[in-house]
Design a protein around this motif. Structure first.
Motif, mmCIF file in Angstrom:
data_model
loop_
_atom_site.group_PDB
_atom_site.id
_atom_site.type_symbol
_atom_site.label_atom_id
_atom_site.label_comp_id
_atom_site.label_asym_id
_atom_site.label_seq_id
_atom_site.Cartn_x
_atom_site.Cartn_y
_atom_site.Cartn_z
ATOM 1 N N GLY A 162 -1.730 -3.859 13.391
ATOM 2 C CA GLY A 162 -1.650 -2.542 13.526
ATOM 3 C C GLY A 162 -0.398 -2.176 14.796
ATOM 4 O O GLY A 162 -0.370 -0.267 14.994
ATOM 5 N N THR B 211 2.806 -1.239 14.407
ATOM 6 C CA THR B 211 2.800 0.198 13.194
ATOM 7 C C THR B 211 2.496 1.384 14.284
ATOM 8 O O THR B 211 3.237 2.741 14.176
ATOM 9 C CB THR B 211 2.314 0.135 11.966
ATOM 10 O OG1 THR B 211 2.936 -1.467 11.660
ATOM 11 C CG2 THR B 211 2.785 1.191 10.629
ATOM 12 N N LEU C 239 -8.123 -2.113 17.370
ATOM 13 C CA LEU C 239 -7.740 -2.199 16.050
ATOM 14 C C LEU C 239 -8.003 -3.209 15.032
ATOM 15 O O LEU C 239 -7.849 -4.089 15.556
ATOM 16 C CB LEU C 239 -6.127 -1.431 15.643
ATOM 17 C CG LEU C 239 -4.989 -0.663 16.522
ATOM 18 C CD1 LEU C 239 -3.713 -0.158 16.255
ATOM 19 C CD2 LEU C 239 -6.198 1.204 15.455
ATOM 20 N N LYS D 196 -1.317 -2.186 3.482
ATOM 21 C CA LYS D 196 -1.432 -1.238 4.097
ATOM 22 C C LYS D 196 -1.322 -1.556 5.629
ATOM 23 O O LYS D 196 -1.993 -2.474 6.120
ATOM 24 C CB LYS D 196 -2.957 -1.055 4.233
ATOM 25 C CG LYS D 196 -3.740 -0.651 4.919
ATOM 26 C CD LYS D 196 -5.764 -0.308 4.904
ATOM 27 C CE LYS D 196 -5.979 -1.843 5.147
ATOM 28 N NZ LYS D 196 -7.576 -1.425 5.206
ATOM 29 N N ALA D 197 -1.270 -0.719 6.540
ATOM 30 C CA ALA D 197 -0.362 -0.915 7.646
ATOM 31 C C ALA D 197 -0.841 -0.547 8.555
ATOM 32 O O ALA D 197 -1.695 -1.670 9.878
ATOM 33 C CB ALA D 197 1.086 -0.750 8.114
ATOM 34 N N LEU D 198 -1.479 0.242 8.491
ATOM 35 C CA LEU D 198 -2.398 1.396 9.252
ATOM 36 C C LEU D 198 -3.343 2.457 8.477
ATOM 37 O O LEU D 198 -3.132 3.100 7.384
ATOM 38 C CB LEU D 198 -2.331 2.692 10.370
ATOM 39 C CG LEU D 198 -1.305 1.674 11.582
ATOM 40 C CD1 LEU D 198 -0.567 2.482 12.008
ATOM 41 C CD2 LEU D 198 -2.152 1.369 12.009
ATOM 42 N N GLU D 199 -4.706 2.216 9.334
ATOM 43 C CA GLU D 199 -5.464 3.403 7.872
ATOM 44 C C GLU D 199 -6.780 4.368 8.808
ATOM 45 O O GLU D 199 -7.737 3.701 9.275
ATOM 46 C CB GLU D 199 -6.136 2.431 6.678
ATOM 47 C CG GLU D 199 -6.761 3.703 5.447
ATOM 48 C CD GLU D 199 -7.241 3.105 4.442
ATOM 49 O OE1 GLU D 199 -7.899 3.428 3.514
ATOM 50 O OE2 GLU D 199 -8.061 1.726 4.554
ATOM 51 N N ARG E 56 -6.906 -4.988 11.731
ATOM 52 C CA ARG E 56 -6.215 -5.411 10.264
ATOM 53 C C ARG E 56 -5.745 -3.910 9.793
ATOM 54 O O ARG E 56 -5.725 -3.225 8.979
ATOM 55 C CB ARG E 56 -7.245 -6.044 9.366
ATOM 56 C CG ARG E 56 -7.382 -7.237 9.568
ATOM 57 C CD ARG E 56 -8.256 -8.474 8.933
ATOM 58 N NE ARG E 56 -8.592 -9.480 9.538
ATOM 59 C CZ ARG E 56 -10.088 -9.939 8.894
ATOM 60 N NH1 ARG E 56 -10.764 -9.708 8.230
ATOM 61 N NH2 ARG E 56 -10.474 -11.316 9.218
ATOM 62 N N GLY E 57 -5.372 -3.343 11.009
ATOM 63 C CA GLY E 57 -4.844 -2.120 10.312
ATOM 64 C C GLY E 57 -5.959 -0.743 10.722
ATOM 65 O O GLY E 57 -5.633 0.535 10.619
ATOM 66 N N THR E 58 -7.472 -1.566 11.203
ATOM 67 C CA THR E 58 -8.396 -0.198 10.810
ATOM 68 C C THR E 58 -8.654 0.319 12.239
ATOM 69 O O THR E 58 -8.910 -0.802 13.337
ATOM 70 C CB THR E 58 -9.491 -0.394 10.359
ATOM 71 O OG1 THR E 58 -9.365 -2.011 10.255
ATOM 72 C CG2 THR E 58 -8.987 -0.175 8.743
ATOM 73 N N SER F 72 -2.309 7.125 8.533
ATOM 74 C CA SER F 72 -2.454 6.049 7.586
ATOM 75 C C SER F 72 -0.683 5.562 8.073
ATOM 76 O O SER F 72 -0.026 6.945 7.519
ATOM 77 C CB SER F 72 -3.185 5.899 6.483
ATOM 78 O OG SER F 72 -4.052 6.213 6.775
#
Length: 291
Positions: free
Chosen positions: A64, A67, A240, A40-43, A242-244, A33
């Protein structure tokens, strides 16, 4: 070091599972993350990069991908999860440290000096010298000969390594950058949208050399928003959104149509298609419509 023709596709496919079972991944992210303040850029993102394999990371703008590249390349550090290099947990503090650990990143906007010759760009920042003291100077002949030989080793036959690199096509410049990373001992090659600004023919040329890097034993991370390009060369796919993570598959587990559907948003696209469908024209009372 292998040439592009030295490893048949079947052999590469057969070798991939053995590499995955016998040794730890060259790079592994587990539930990684990254937050910028409250953003939140990555999770919870996970991926594996094995020698002789290509791991494709797919996603639209804002998914993402950038990132993720920055974490692997040592520009940013992750805030949660595990990042390991050859089984050893790592927290890279700079791109130089990433290079020292064998991770080379080739960005979409290549860091080249357009007016300098190809050989000078090939060695930029790592120029060999000869002589000592006041007689120390660049070993131009060695750089020319090495550049020509290493490009040929990758199957890249340039007419003249003395020509300014700015005169090469976008695809050719990408290929020079890939050959450079292989020559300087990269174990992992991260490619940031290498075909994004290229036409069909030039994209094919770049993908050929991406496969050549794989066949030379490197682990490749191919960042792209094009599922067709990814499926041509990829062994593993991470989607990926929206970062997820929206999906994680091996090539054996997913067909191109399904990869494309997931990349395009699947159910969201179907909903959009329904919303954009032309509404039926109202029926006219009293028989035929008048004109």
């Amino acid at each position: 070091m292998s040439t592009p023709e030295s490893t048949p596709d079947g052999a590469a496919d057969a070798a991939a599972p053995a590499a995955a079972e016998g040794t730890p991944p060259l790079v592994e992210l587990a539930d990684v993350s990254k937050f910028y303040g409250n953003i939140k850029a990555l999770e919870g993102v996970s991926l594996e990069v094995h020698a002789g394999e290509i791991t494709c990371v797919l996603g639209d703008n804002g998914a993402g991908k950038s990132t993720l590249i920055k974490i692997i390349a040592g520009l940013h550090q992750h805030d949660g999860g595990r990042f390991a290099i050859e089984g050893e947990e790592a927290r890279l503090s700079s791109p130089r440290e990433a290079l020292d650990r064998g991770i080379a990143t080739v960005y979409q906007d290549l860091a080249v000096v357009p007016l300098m010759p190809v050989w000078r760009n090939f060695f930029l920042g790592s120029e060999p010298t000869k002589g000592a003291g006041p007689f120390k100077r660049l070993d131009v002949q060695l750089m020319r000969e090495t550049t020509r030989a290493e490009l040929l080793r990758m199957g890249i036959d340039l007419r003249d390594v003395d020509q300014p690199i700015g005169t090469l096509s976008g695809g050719e410049r990408q290929c020079v950058a890939i050959a450079r990373a292989v020559y300087f001992g990269a174990k992992v090659l991260v490619l940031d949208e290498p075909t994004a600004a290229l036409g069909v023919k030039q994209s094919g040329v770049v993908l050929k050399y991406v496969a050549a890097a794989r066949d030379a034993g490197l682990g490749v991370v191919l960042i792209t928003h094009n599922p067709h390009h990814a499926y041509l060369v990829g062994d593993r796919f991470v989607l990926l959104k929206r970062g997820t993570m929206a999906g994680r598959h091996t090539k054996q587990e997913i067909a191109l149509d399904e990869l494309t559907r997931q990349m395009a948003g699947g159910s969201e696209l179907e909903q959009l298609s329904h919303e954009l469908a032309r509404a039926p024209e109202p029926s006219h009372l009293g028989g035929h419509p008048t004109h």
